[in-house]
Design a protein around this motif. Structure first.
Motif, mmCIF file in Angstrom:
data_model
loop_
_atom_site.group_PDB
_atom_site.id
_atom_site.type_symbol
_atom_site.label_atom_id
_atom_site.label_comp_id
_atom_site.label_asym_id
_atom_site.label_seq_id
_atom_site.Cartn_x
_atom_site.Cartn_y
_atom_site.Cartn_z
ATOM 1 N N THR A 137 0.841 -1.204 0.000
ATOM 2 C CA THR A 137 0.000 0.000 0.000
ATOM 3 C C THR A 137 0.873 1.249 0.000
ATOM 4 N N GLY A 138 1.926 1.197 -0.832
ATOM 5 C CA GLY A 138 2.767 2.374 -1.001
ATOM 6 C C GLY A 138 2.099 3.386 -1.907
ATOM 7 N N SER A 139 2.898 4.148 -2.641
ATOM 8 C CA SER A 139 2.369 5.240 -3.450
ATOM 9 C C SER A 139 1.316 4.773 -4.447
ATOM 10 N N SER A 176 -1.743 2.598 -2.783
ATOM 11 C CA SER A 176 -2.741 3.432 -2.109
ATOM 12 C C SER A 176 -3.529 4.270 -3.114
ATOM 13 N N ASN A 198 0.679 -4.806 4.260
ATOM 14 C CA ASN A 198 1.827 -4.006 3.866
ATOM 15 C C ASN A 198 2.991 -4.321 4.788
ATOM 16 N N THR A 231 4.961 -2.317 6.169
ATOM 17 C CA THR A 231 4.829 -1.402 7.312
ATOM 18 C C THR A 231 3.358 -1.280 7.646
ATOM 19 N N LYS A 257 1.764 0.377 9.738
ATOM 20 C CA LYS A 257 1.249 1.731 10.007
ATOM 21 C C LYS A 257 0.575 2.323 8.784
ATOM 22 N N LYS A 258 1.124 2.044 7.586
ATOM 23 C CA LYS A 258 0.523 2.555 6.355
ATOM 24 C C LYS A 258 -0.865 1.962 6.138
ATOM 25 N N SER A 259 -1.000 0.675 6.408
ATOM 26 C CA SER A 259 -2.304 0.021 6.254
ATOM 27 C C SER A 259 -3.311 0.563 7.254
ATOM 28 N N ALA A 314 -3.281 3.498 8.616
ATOM 29 C CA ALA A 314 -3.632 4.866 8.225
ATOM 30 C C ALA A 314 -4.715 4.854 7.146
ATOM 31 N N LEU A 315 -4.614 3.909 6.217
ATOM 32 C CA LEU A 315 -5.633 3.782 5.180
ATOM 33 C C LEU A 315 -6.970 3.343 5.764
#
Length: 277
Positions: free
Chosen positions: A8-10, A13, A34, A36, A38-40, A42-43
């Motif tokens: 779920t990078g640039s 996402s 993901n 990381t 944290k990125k998931s 956040a989504l």
């Protein structure tokens, strides 16, 4: 239909946001993982109901369709991680250009496709390039076409043409923005113009030009001829551009293709198969 997404990078996402924003999928239909977490998370805060999986295997197990959105050289290890949990009736879609359909079909038992997206999907525009593996059925093609049509213009292409088509659809926005940035900088330096004002004018110009080339039915050459009156300011400036940019775009294509070929050769080694010509 349950749709998974690993990475779920640039670009991952961007796709996920487009699926939800343009109504192609509901957050409850999407399962993501993901490297990381944290990125998931956040989504999931941005899209209530989005399913965050604890690992990639769980994402595979929960999905009917799976988008893999990781960097090229991460593919071989990821495939080793998930291959025992992939099902023959699943559709797995790579969004990574150098990863070949053959790489994935030789490693996984399922149906394989490749989609090259564009950052322009953020605003419901641009082309998405689509390539299909040998196990794909007509209903798979229709599903993917309908899904991508909600925010893009899906174009089926040959995999051998993926790089040059990606130069326009995927890399193109960066190239055009670079050209505009240089033009805007020069205008400010030479005339003292407002950056905000010139940037607004340039942005509206790009938007209108795109509409003339798509909705207006003009070719790039026809558009130049429409504006550039013989002996006029635009015609004189075009002559200067033609002189100064001679060979630049050949060099650009050489550069992107060289990098692509390097990545494919490295992936051939990592996947343990002969080089693909």
């Amino acid at each position: 239909m349950k749709v998974g997404m690993i990475g779920t990078g640039s670009m991952g996402s961007t796709l996920l946001d487009a699926f939800i924003h343009f109504g192609a999928l509901q957050p409850q239909q999407l399962f993501i993982s993901n490297r990381t977490i944290k990125k998931s998370l956040a989504l999931s805060e941005r899209h209530e109901g989005l399913n965050v999986c604890r690992n990639n295997v769980q994402t595979v197990r929960c999905s009917d369709v799976l988008f893999i959105c990781v960097k090229p050289l991460q593919f071989p290890s990821l495939i080793q991680e998930i291959k025992d949990d992939v099902r023959p009736n699943q559709l797995i879609i790579s969004i990574t250009s150098p990863v070949q359909l053959a790489h994935l079909e030789n490693s996984l038992c399922c149906k394989i496709a490749k989609v090259i997206p564009s950052v322009t999907h953020k605003v419901g525009s641009g082309a998405s390039l689509v390539m299909y593996g040998s196990r794909i059925e007509e209903n798979d093609k229709q599903f993917l076409h309908d899904l991508l049509s909600s925010f893009s213009k899906p174009l089926e292409i040959k995999e051998s043409q993926a790089r040059i088509n990606s130069d326009f659809s995927s890399c193109g926005p960066a190239f055009m923005s670079f050209f505009l940035s240089k033009w805007i900088d020069a205008a400010i330096e030479m005339t003292g113009s407002s950056r905000e004002e010139v940037t607004c004018l340039a942005s509206e110009m790009i938007l209108g030009t795109g509409k003339l080339l798509t909705q207006g039915g003009l070719t790039p050459l026809q558009l130049q001829e429409l504006i550039a009156v013989p002996g006029g300011i635009t015609a004189q400036a075009l002559l200067q551009l033609n002189h100064n940019l001679d060979g630049v775009f050949h060099q650009l294509i050489t550069t992107t293709h060289h990098k692509y070929d390097e990545d494919v050769k490295e992936l051939d080694k990592l996947f343990g198969r002969p080089e693909i010509n």
